[in-house]
Design a protein around this motif. Structure first.
Motif, PDB file in Angstrom:
ATOM      1  N   ASN A 193       0.816  -1.214   0.000  1.00 24.70           N
ATOM      2  CA  ASN A 193       0.000   0.000   0.000  1.00 24.70           C
ATOM      3  C   ASN A 193       0.846   1.260   0.000  1.00 24.70           C
ATOM      4  O   ASN A 193       0.334   2.361  -0.252  1.00 24.70           O
ATOM      5  CB  ASN A 193      -0.950   0.003   1.196  1.00 24.70           C
ATOM      6  N   ARG A 194       2.137   1.114   0.261  1.00 20.92           N
ATOM      7  CA  ARG A 194       3.060   2.263   0.262  1.00 20.92           C
ATOM      8  C   ARG A 194       4.084   2.191  -0.879  1.00 20.92           C
ATOM      9  O   ARG A 194       4.429   3.201  -1.468  1.00 20.92           O
ATOM     10  CB  ARG A 194       3.851   2.309   1.565  1.00 20.92           C
ATOM     11  N   LYS A 254      -5.043  -3.963   5.772  1.00 24.86           N
ATOM     12  CA  LYS A 254      -4.806  -2.593   5.306  1.00 24.86           C
ATOM     13  C   LYS A 254      -5.308  -2.407   3.885  1.00 24.86           C
ATOM     14  O   LYS A 254      -5.185  -3.313   3.048  1.00 24.86           O
ATOM     15  CB  LYS A 254      -3.309  -2.273   5.356  1.00 24.86           C
ATOM     16  N   ASP A 255      -5.827  -1.252   3.614  1.00 23.00           N
ATOM     17  CA  ASP A 255      -6.287  -0.935   2.273  1.00 23.00           C
ATOM     18  C   ASP A 255      -5.088  -0.875   1.333  1.00 23.00           C
ATOM     19  O   ASP A 255      -4.193  -0.049   1.506  1.00 23.00           O
ATOM     20  CB  ASP A 255      -7.014   0.412   2.284  1.00 23.00           C
ATOM     21  N   GLY A 256      -5.046  -1.780   0.369  1.00 29.86           N
ATOM     22  CA  GLY A 256      -3.957  -1.799  -0.597  1.00 29.86           C
ATOM     23  C   GLY A 256      -2.872  -2.800  -0.283  1.00 29.86           C
ATOM     24  O   GLY A 256      -1.952  -2.978  -1.085  1.00 29.86           O
ATOM     25  N   ILE A 257      -2.952  -3.489   0.844  1.00 26.09           N
ATOM     26  CA  ILE A 257      -1.909  -4.461   1.196  1.00 26.09           C
ATOM     27  C   ILE A 257      -2.053  -5.730   0.368  1.00 26.09           C
ATOM     28  O   ILE A 257      -1.122  -6.537   0.288  1.00 26.09           O
ATOM     29  CB  ILE A 257      -1.946  -4.782   2.703  1.00 26.09           C
ATOM     30  N   LYS A 335      -1.703   0.525  -4.819  1.00 19.55           N
ATOM     31  CA  LYS A 335      -1.669   1.806  -4.107  1.00 19.55           C
ATOM     32  C   LYS A 335      -0.246   2.277  -3.829  1.00 19.55           C
ATOM     33  O   LYS A 335       0.010   3.461  -3.697  1.00 19.55           O
ATOM     34  CB  LYS A 335      -2.460   1.699  -2.803  1.00 19.55           C
ATOM     35  N   MET A 559     -10.337  -0.479   4.272  1.00 22.86           N
ATOM     36  CA  MET A 559     -10.637  -1.140   3.015  1.00 22.86           C
ATOM     37  C   MET A 559     -12.142  -1.354   2.864  1.00 22.86           C
ATOM     38  O   MET A 559     -12.858  -1.595   3.838  1.00 22.86           O
ATOM     39  CB  MET A 559      -9.903  -2.477   2.966  1.00 22.86           C
TER      40      MET A 559
END
Length: 946
Positions: A193-194, A254-257, A335, A559
């Protein structure tokens, strides 16, 4: 300027960003390093000059069109920042160095080194993310094949060709039927996500005039996880028909993990006139189809259809026919931001043939590989013509069932094999082509045994080749004594380290495969004693920065609760939003899982402070402190907000993890860590010139110490007992320095008593164990550590050896279930004996950052008469060979150029000291039984004492 041809110092190991001749760098100001070797005593660099040019020809002519540092009066040979013209995407840089010695004589120039920049600007990427589509709800356990043909004209005018590629979760790539590298599990794990890594490959030699084809297979890895593709059980608890093991116990997604498989790829040619031609980019023109990989899962294994491979043969070659293939679908990008991969890759590092094969009562075969490992088996088959279509199934495991009737996968699945009727399995459908070989591409296992079903005929050991995998941090150092048990202890510890040396320092190679952070700091000295981890640790620090909670995370954005897209996650059971405040660092990074009740502890999150500090001490590179100072501050400030009068009460969830028949107070263990981190951060602030923060954290440390000694759980003044009087209670207060100075001698005495009370058996977990060993050894109590390590009865390392273990188990009582679950037999977390062996038995330790000044102080216990070994440093290798016989001690030492050492000869009863056979008088005897030689400069020396 006259160059002396007999200049003693020779250049080796020229590196950029701690890698040799890397391509695809993302750092715009990379750092240079090199080693100097010299046979002349006292040799050192007093100045250096680095020149950099845009071509090899210009460099040879000494036309430094990019950078000329000039003569720099500095002894540093590492972490030298590039200081030339701004670098641009795809830029090639050729550089070399020379140095001046103590007499101001210049060296000849080094051989040239090279590096190349990656795609630095977002607009450099013309490719888009593609795959099966964001709305694909078919079988997500297969590995789809994606391919694209492209035309190359005038091949003789191409000076270089590059493939820039990322594939989530994992990819393998080939050009014209040839794999582009031997690397495994690319592009590397990250907090997706990062950050998402891309890899750069040199494919110049792969190309041909005319039609060329690139082929890519996409696997799941940690990105297409249990939530996206549940193969054990779904979020509502119903079993998946796949029946494969899969880790799935997280309380926060996590959103995007995680997400669906996707590919980003771009091929470029550079012509002789300097023009860059984009030959192929991932887009909807790519073709997508089935591959022979019919199932793959990071935990559960892989299935490969050899018959299908024959039908698809040539799909990634210029002869490929894509009739019947679909067009790929453009997908939403992940993301995370694209980032160049600047750490080494995972590869097969060891091959060996199985030790034995025997028949089982159920008709299967049991293969014993002889040692526990992280990797897989390469299946080798001959004369397969009559077995076309037969499926060979392989079940890896670390242990056998109690009755010997087959493998027991409990330690590989945390007993999920029985709880959820699942398994870890690799399978191969025989093609029938005669000679066939196969191993998985998208998973690895922890295993010593393999149960094989469906084998054609009667197998022999030649049918099964063990392949161990790890991230290829170079193993530079060695350790050996004339005590074989100690040597074996070192070897099994190394094997556990190597088994978990992946994109992160994982806990184990089977159940979890996660980057639990405590080992990056607690085991740092052990790992650095054996391996060059200069490019690995900065990657892990990036994971920590990415995993740290930011203000925007704490606002509660979560999420989307889409059970169709994420069928494996129980949205109805978990709130699924960030519960921690800004500054918090979780116990795992990348945080693919947040395990309820096991994600918060200062010895885990505090690795963000201690790991860069240990890196600085080991390698002398202050940049890692600068890069992570904000991370450290935010975390330590978070701990202060969570403390009560300086004490972390009811905060730490892991505490003294792995302790045996002991209950060291978690508040003590956690607060000792908090104190150490505050004091360390004060020192870091001082090094960075931030005097205000230096004072702030110094005062914080004082408050923590005062509050600690006012807390009855930590200190009982009436009884003068720290904690509950356990080994770890005293080890932690001594190692952290929180002990009151006037109580240090008392604490050491009570630590010795605590060890004696248990018959010199170990009782500490992974946190206290390091600190107990260090507290004893650094205070001259190596004899006690030796007794603990070599105790003939459990728990001890010697007992592990005598039980035939080839790796370290997670717990001392490893044969027992943990809360009813089987646990790993391949954990590095209890490997602190490695630090003791290398830093105190071998006795090589830094006295100043980067070993500018070092100590050589071997420990010759009465059962040890010889010890030899070496430790890698940024200046070169420090080594010794020490032996005692017939009333004489001999010790050969090698000290690298530019350093000096305090040498201790372990022979107090000696009356005369000799250097190279000549009496040496510049020594003094110490109270600890050593003859000390101070400030010995670089070179090779042969010492003897009679």
């Amino acid at each position: 300027m006259k160059i002396r041809k007999d200049f003693a110092m020779k250049f080796t190991n020229l590196m950029t960003q701690n890698m040799q001749d890397p391509i695809g760098l993302g750092h715009r100001v990379p750092a240079f390093s090199y080693l100097l070797q010299s046979k002349r005593r006292g040799d050192k660099q007093t100045a250096y000059q680095i020149i950099a040019a845009s071509s090899r020809e210009l460099l040879e002519e000494k036309k430094a069109d990019l950078w000329d540092s000039g003569k720099v009066r500095d002894e540093q040979n590492y972490a030298i920042a590039y200081g030339g013209l701004p670098l641009y995407s795809r830029q090639q840089v050729f550089w070399k160095a020379r140095v001046w010695d103590s007499k101001d004589n210049p060296s000849p120039w080094s051989e040239p080194a090279f590096y190349e920049m990656g795609l630095l600007e977002e607009e450099d990427w013309k490719a888009v993310w593609i795959g099966q589509g964001d709305d694909f709800y078919g079988d997500k356990s297969t590995a789809p094949a994606l391919a694209k043909d492209f035309i190359l004209k005038d091949k003789n005018t191409v000076t270089k060709a590059r493939l820039y590629i990322s594939g989530l979760g994992l990819f393998t790539a080939s050009v014209n039927g040839r794999p582009v590298s031997e690397n495994l599990y690319e592009p590397g794990e990250s907090e997706f996500n990062r950050r998402v890594y891309y890899v750069t490959y040199d494919i110049t030699s792969f190309l041909q005039e005319g039609r060329n084809v690139i082929g890519v297979l996409l696997g799941n890895g940690q990105y297409v996880n249990f939530a996206v593709d549940p193969v054990m059980k779904k979020g509502d608890g119903t079993l998946s028909p796949r029946h494969r093991y899969q880790k799935d116990d997280t309380i926060f997604l996590k959103d995007g993990i995680c997400g669906d498989k996707k590919l980003l790829a771009q091929i470029e040619f550079t012509r002789t006139d300097g023009t860059v031609e984009i030959a192929a980019v991932s887009d909807e023109s790519w073709k997508i189809g089935e591959s022979p990989v019919t199932f793959q899962n990071w935990y559960g294994g892989e299935d490969f259809d050899g018959q299908k491979a024959q039908r698809l043969k040539g799909w990634d070659t210029p002869e490929a026919d894509f009739t019947g293939w679909r067009n790929a679908v453009r997908m939403q990008p992940p993301k995370g931001k694209l980032s160049a991969k600047e750490f080494l890759s995972i590869r097969i590092w060891e091959h060996w043939t199985a030790e034995s094969v025997k028949a089982l009562p159920n008709g299967n075969w049991l293969v014993d590989m002889g040692k526990n490992s992280a990797g897989f088996v390469r299946l080798r088959l001959w004369n397969t013509g009559k077995y076309e279509g037969r499926k060979v199934e392989m079940y890896p495991a670390e242990v056998l069932k109690a009755d010997g009737s087959g493998v027991d996968q409990a330690s590989c699945t945390q007993s999920c094999d029985t709880l959820w009727q699942c398994a870890v399995k690799d399978s191969y459908i025989i093609a029938g082509t005669g000679t066939e070989e196969w191993h998985p591409s998208f998973c690895y296992h922890g295993f010593q045994y393999v149960e094989v079903a469906g084998f054609p005929g009667i197998p022999t050991v030649r049918n099964f080749e063990g392949c161990a995998v790890r991230l290829m941090n170079e193993k530079h150092s060695d350790f050996e004594t004339d005590n074989e048990i100690l040597n074996q202890i070192n070897r099994i510890t190394d094997r556990s380290i190597e088994s978990n040396m992946m994109c992160s320092f994982t806990d184990c190679p089977q159940i979890e495969k996660l980057g639990w952070l405590e080992t990056t700091q607690l085991m740092f000295s052990s790992v650095a004693a054996g391996y060059d981890i200069r490019s690995w640790i900065p990657k892990i620090m990036g994971d920590m920065r990415d995993a740290q909670v930011r203000p925007e995370d704490a606002e509660g954005v979560s999420m989307e609760a889409d059970s169709r897209k994420y069928p494996g996650f129980a949205f109805d059971k978990f709130e699924n939003k960030e519960t921690e405040e800004p500054g918090f660092v979780p116990g795992i990074a990348p945080e693919f899982f947040r395990i309820g009740g096991l994600f918060k502890d200062p010895n885990w999150g505090g690795a963000c402070v201690m790991t860069p500090w240990y890196y600085y001490r080991e390698y002398g590179d202050v940049n890692i402190l600068r890069q992570n100072f904000g991370l450290m501050q935010s975390y330590v400030d978070h701990l202060e907000r969570r403390s009560v009068n300086g004490v972390l009460k009811e905060y730490a969830q892991m505490g003294e993890w792995g302790q045996l028949n002991e209950n060291t107070p978690a508040a003590l263990v956690a607060t000792c860590a908090f104190y150490q981190q505050a004091v360390t951060l004060s020192g870091i602030a001082g090094i960075l010139g931030n005097l205000q923060e230096e004072e702030r954290y110094r005062e914080m440390g004082k408050r923590i110490r005062e509050g600690f000694h006012e807390d009855a759980e930590c200190w009982q003044p009436e009884k003068e007992i720290y904690g509950n009087g356990s080994q770890a209670s005293y080890g932690c207060v001594l190692f952290s320095g929180i002990v009151m100075p006037e109580k240090k001698e008392m604490a050491l005495h009570k630590l010795l008593e605590a060890v004696e009370e248990r018959g010199c058996h170990l009782s500490s977990g992974e946190v206290g164990l390091k600190q107990v060993f260090h507290a004893l050894a650094s205070n001259g109590e190596n004899d006690m550590v030796y007794r603990m390590v070599m105790n003939p009865t459990a728990p001890s390392y010697r007992h592990h050896i005598e039980q035939g273990l080839t790796t370290l188990p997670e717990f001392w009582n490893y044969t027992e279930l943990w809360n009813g679950f089987g646990r790993s037999r391949n954990h590095a977390m209890m490997g602190h004996v490695k630090e003791w062996l290398c830093r105190f038995v071998l006795g090589i330790r830094p006295l100043e950052p980067g070993y500018k000044k070092l100590q050589i102080k071997p420990y010759l216990q009465k059962e040890i008469t010889r010890i030899k070994g070496s430790v890698f440093t940024v200046h070169g290798t420090v080594s010794l060979d020490c032996s005692r016989h017939d009333g004489i001690l001999e010790m050969k030492t090698e000290i690298p150029a530019g350093t000096e050492a305090d040498i201790y000869l372990p022979f107090a009863e000696g009356k005369c000291c000799y250097l190279d056979g000549t009496e040496y008088i510049g020594y003094k005897k110490t109270q600890q039984g050593y003859i000390k030689l101070s400030a010995i400069t670089s070179g090779t020396y042969l010492w003897s004492v009679k």
